[in-house]
Scaffold this motif. Structure first.
Motif, PDB file in Angstrom:
ATOM      1  N   GLU A 179       0.827  -1.208   0.000  1.00 19.61           N
ATOM      2  CA  GLU A 179       0.000   0.000   0.000  1.00 19.61           C
ATOM      3  C   GLU A 179       0.861   1.258   0.000  1.00 19.61           C
ATOM      4  O   GLU A 179       0.562   2.228  -0.703  1.00 19.61           O
ATOM      5  N   PHE A 180       1.923   1.263   0.788  1.00 25.53           N
ATOM      6  CA  PHE A 180       2.798   2.428   0.821  1.00 25.53           C
ATOM      7  C   PHE A 180       3.350   2.715  -0.570  1.00 25.53           C
ATOM      8  O   PHE A 180       3.359   3.865  -1.023  1.00 25.53           O
ATOM      9  N   ALA A 181       3.848   1.680  -1.250  1.00 28.72           N
ATOM     10  CA  ALA A 181       4.461   1.872  -2.561  1.00 28.72           C
ATOM     11  C   ALA A 181       3.432   2.305  -3.600  1.00 28.72           C
ATOM     12  O   ALA A 181       3.696   3.214  -4.411  1.00 28.72           O
ATOM     13  N   PHE A 182       2.267   1.663  -3.617  1.00 30.36           N
ATOM     14  CA  PHE A 182       1.240   2.045  -4.593  1.00 30.36           C
ATOM     15  C   PHE A 182       0.748   3.469  -4.346  1.00 30.36           C
ATOM     16  O   PHE A 182       0.514   4.229  -5.299  1.00 30.36           O
ATOM     17  N   GLU A 183       0.578   3.843  -3.083  1.00 31.76           N
ATOM     18  CA  GLU A 183       0.150   5.207  -2.779  1.00 31.76           C
ATOM     19  C   GLU A 183       1.208   6.216  -3.205  1.00 31.76           C
ATOM     20  O   GLU A 183       0.882   7.285  -3.734  1.00 31.76           O
ATOM     21  N   ALA A 184       2.484   5.893  -2.973  1.00 33.87           N
ATOM     22  CA  ALA A 184       3.564   6.805  -3.371  1.00 33.87           C
ATOM     23  C   ALA A 184       3.558   7.017  -4.879  1.00 33.87           C
ATOM     24  O   ALA A 184       3.735   8.139  -5.370  1.00 33.87           O
ATOM     25  N   ALA A 185       3.368   5.935  -5.634  1.00 35.40           N
ATOM     26  CA  ALA A 185       3.322   6.044  -7.087  1.00 35.40           C
ATOM     27  C   ALA A 185       2.080   6.808  -7.535  1.00 35.40           C
ATOM     28  O   ALA A 185       2.149   7.640  -8.448  1.00 35.40           O
ATOM     29  N   ALA A 186       0.931   6.533  -6.901  1.00 38.41           N
ATOM     30  CA  ALA A 186      -0.309   7.206  -7.289  1.00 38.41           C
ATOM     31  C   ALA A 186      -0.222   8.703  -7.049  1.00 38.41           C
ATOM     32  O   ALA A 186      -0.671   9.503  -7.893  1.00 38.41           O
ATOM     33  N   ARG A 187       0.340   9.107  -5.899  1.00 35.22           N
ATOM     34  CA  ARG A 187       0.454  10.540  -5.609  1.00 35.22           C
ATOM     35  C   ARG A 187       1.325  11.255  -6.631  1.00 35.22           C
ATOM     36  O   ARG A 187       1.125  12.442  -6.914  1.00 35.22           O
ATOM     37  N   ARG A 188       2.306  10.551  -7.170  1.00 39.44           N
ATOM     38  CA  ARG A 188       3.235  11.155  -8.121  1.00 39.44           C
ATOM     39  C   ARG A 188       2.837  10.928  -9.577  1.00 39.44           C
ATOM     40  O   ARG A 188       3.526  11.418 -10.479  1.00 39.44           O
ATOM     41  N   SER A 189       1.766  10.162  -9.802  1.00 40.74           N
ATOM     42  CA  SER A 189       1.404   9.737 -11.162  1.00 40.74           C
ATOM     43  C   SER A 189       2.617   9.098 -11.836  1.00 40.74           C
ATOM     44  O   SER A 189       2.916   9.353 -13.013  1.00 40.74           O
ATOM     45  N   ALA A 190       3.319   8.284 -11.067  1.00 42.50           N
ATOM     46  CA  ALA A 190       4.565   7.673 -11.520  1.00 42.50           C
ATOM     47  C   ALA A 190       4.381   6.190 -11.779  1.00 42.50           C
ATOM     48  O   ALA A 190       3.459   5.545 -11.260  1.00 42.50           O
ATOM     49  N   VAL A 191       5.274   5.642 -12.573  1.00 41.87           N
ATOM     50  CA  VAL A 191       5.331   4.198 -12.769  1.00 41.87           C
ATOM     51  C   VAL A 191       5.809   3.546 -11.467  1.00 41.87           C
ATOM     52  O   VAL A 191       6.691   4.075 -10.793  1.00 41.87           O
ATOM     53  N   LEU A 192       5.203   2.416 -11.125  1.00 40.98           N
ATOM     54  CA  LEU A 192       5.671   1.633  -9.984  1.00 40.98           C
ATOM     55  C   LEU A 192       6.433   0.432 -10.529  1.00 40.98           C
ATOM     56  O   LEU A 192       5.873  -0.444 -11.178  1.00 40.98           O
ATOM     57  N   ARG A 193       7.714   0.402 -10.249  1.00 38.30           N
ATOM     58  CA  ARG A 193       8.585  -0.682 -10.702  1.00 38.30           C
ATOM     59  C   ARG A 193       8.811  -1.633  -9.535  1.00 38.30           C
ATOM     60  O   ARG A 193       9.429  -1.260  -8.536  1.00 38.30           O
ATOM     61  N   ILE A 194       8.292  -2.846  -9.630  1.00 37.66           N
ATOM     62  CA  ILE A 194       8.392  -3.826  -8.556  1.00 37.66           C
ATOM     63  C   ILE A 194       9.439  -4.860  -8.933  1.00 37.66           C
ATOM     64  O   ILE A 194       9.321  -5.533  -9.963  1.00 37.66           O
ATOM     65  N   VAL A 195      10.477  -4.971  -8.103  1.00 39.19           N
ATOM     66  CA  VAL A 195      11.601  -5.836  -8.441  1.00 39.19           C
ATOM     67  C   VAL A 195      11.745  -6.948  -7.401  1.00 39.19           C
ATOM     68  O   VAL A 195      11.484  -6.750  -6.211  1.00 39.19           O
ATOM     69  N   TYR A 196      12.176  -8.098  -7.879  1.00 40.48           N
ATOM     70  CA  TYR A 196      12.321  -9.278  -7.033  1.00 40.48           C
ATOM     71  C   TYR A 196      13.580 -10.022  -7.447  1.00 40.48           C
ATOM     72  O   TYR A 196      13.695 -10.489  -8.578  1.00 40.48           O
ATOM     73  N   GLY A 197      14.533 -10.082  -6.545  1.00 43.37           N
ATOM     74  CA  GLY A 197      15.757 -10.840  -6.795  1.00 43.37           C
ATOM     75  C   GLY A 197      15.715 -12.149  -6.036  1.00 43.37           C
ATOM     76  O   GLY A 197      15.403 -12.171  -4.845  1.00 43.37           O
ATOM     77  N   TRP A 198      16.001 -13.248  -6.701  1.00 41.22           N
ATOM     78  CA  TRP A 198      15.884 -14.553  -6.070  1.00 41.22           C
ATOM     79  C   TRP A 198      17.109 -15.406  -6.394  1.00 41.22           C
ATOM     80  O   TRP A 198      17.812 -15.180  -7.377  1.00 41.22           O
ATOM     81  N   ASN A 199      17.339 -16.395  -5.543  1.00 37.53           N
ATOM     82  CA  ASN A 199      18.446 -17.326  -5.731  1.00 37.53           C
ATOM     83  C   ASN A 199      17.924 -18.757  -5.711  1.00 37.53           C
ATOM     84  O   ASN A 199      16.969 -19.071  -4.992  1.00 37.53           O
ATOM     85  N   LEU A 200      18.554 -19.596  -6.496  1.00 34.94           N
ATOM     86  CA  LEU A 200      18.209 -21.009  -6.479  1.00 34.94           C
ATOM     87  C   LEU A 200      18.679 -21.654  -5.180  1.00 34.94           C
ATOM     88  O   LEU A 200      19.745 -21.305  -4.670  1.00 34.94           O
ATOM     89  N   PRO A 201      17.898 -22.575  -4.631  1.00 35.76           N
ATOM     90  CA  PRO A 201      18.379 -23.320  -3.466  1.00 35.76           C
ATOM     91  C   PRO A 201      19.668 -24.060  -3.807  1.00 35.76           C
ATOM     92  O   PRO A 201      19.860 -24.483  -4.953  1.00 35.76           O
ATOM     93  N   PRO A 202      20.568 -24.221  -2.848  1.00 31.01           N
ATOM     94  CA  PRO A 202      21.855 -24.866  -3.132  1.00 31.01           C
ATOM     95  C   PRO A 202      21.728 -26.254  -3.740  1.00 31.01           C
ATOM     96  O   PRO A 202      22.528 -26.637  -4.593  1.00 31.01           O
TER      97      PRO A 202
END
Length: 301
Positions: A179-202
């Protein structure tokens, strides 16, 4: 209790930049701004003058936050600005001021020669303990830095905002953070870029050498998990343009790279304690020290 944006002021360039950022954010939110004057260093010529007593030094300490507030009112018309000067340890004072705040904004020194922050002990303590989101702003941060360059490449506060970047783990998405991120983007009329970095289990490492398509299959699954976590929020904020990015590798490195060219970087902090005290988390800790954009740390369960 009237909700407010709170900014810590100690006379440093980074705290002045934080106060300016907080005033812009208060205007976006339609909220008043409270400047909490934690500590004001007396200028060297004044401090070293033997004929100036405690009364003169106190006058300087009182005048600086008043002048700062007056300048903020002038540069940000319509924003109600008040000043508080409570006594106590800086971290305790700031945490107390932030209890009923929408967010707390602090300054953080930029690292000379490379992008990023130098977060002091007070800033880290506040981030680790605060129940409200905490935004860290580097010295020199200006309104134009949050916006895209104009058509000829000149920085301008009149152009659209740069994207808001959110670091998200779809395995445990939290509504407060989203909600914080979506509200921040909405207030700015900005693109919301959602990033996810993941690693394979050993234990999958061997499989990669056997099946070259295995990595691609895992990548598709991770991207699908991210899309599923974000889908309800896309429906809730249909006017916010969302870009989802999922890739193998360090989440911290991914976020630091994404911060370059962002208006704001948003990360979460689980509100839990360890035997050694409150826990910030390795990703948030790395981002706090190396992001080139203002960083919002949002506590959540």
């Amino acid at each position: 209790m009237v909700r407010t944006v709170v900014a810590g002021l100690d006379g440093s360039p980074e705290s002045r930049a934080a106060a300016e950022w907080a005033a812009r954010e208060a205007k976006l939110r339609g909220l008043p701004l409270t400047i909490v004057h934690v500590w004001e260093p007396v200028p060297a010529p004044v401090a070293q003058a033997p004929f100036l007593g405690a009364e003169t030094r106190q006058q300087w300490t009182d005048q600086y936050p008043a002048d700062t507030a007056a300048g903020l009112r002038l540069r940000h018309p319509g924003v109600e600005v008040t000043v508080e000067q409570p006594d106590g340890r800086p971290a305790d004072v700031l945490l107390g001021a932030a209890k009923d705040a929408e967010l707390l904004v602090l300054g953080s020194r930029g690292l000379s020669g490379i992008g990023g922050f130098l977060v002091g002990s007070v800033g880290l303590a506040v981030v680790a303990h605060a129940t409200a989101p905490v935004v860290l702003v580097r010295a020199g941060e200006q309104a134009a830095d949050e916006h895209q360059p104009d058509p000829v490449g000149i920085p301008s506060a009149a152009t659209p905002y740069r994207p808001v970047v959110l670091g998200l783990d779809p395995a445990g998405p939290d509504d407060t953070l989203l909600e914080f991120a979506f509200e921040a983007a909405a207030r700015r009329s900005a693109v919301l870029r959602i990033v996810y970095g993941w690693n394979l289990p050993p234990y999958y490492t061997y499989g990669l050498t056997v099946d070259p398509q295995f990595h691609d299959e895992v990548a598709r699954r991770q991207a699908a998990a991210l899309a599923e976590a974000v889908r309800p929020w896309r429906r809730k904020y249909p006017d916010v343009e969302v870009v989802e990015e999922s890739r193998a590798g360090s989440a911290a490195d991914f976020l630091v790279d994404a911060a370059d060219g962002a208006a704001l970087l948003v990360v979460g902090r689980r509100a839990r304690r360890t035997p050694l005290g409150p826990f910030i988390g390795p990703v948030a800790h790395a981002v706090l020290h190396h992001s080139t954009a203002p960083v919002a740390v949002v506590p959540h369960d």
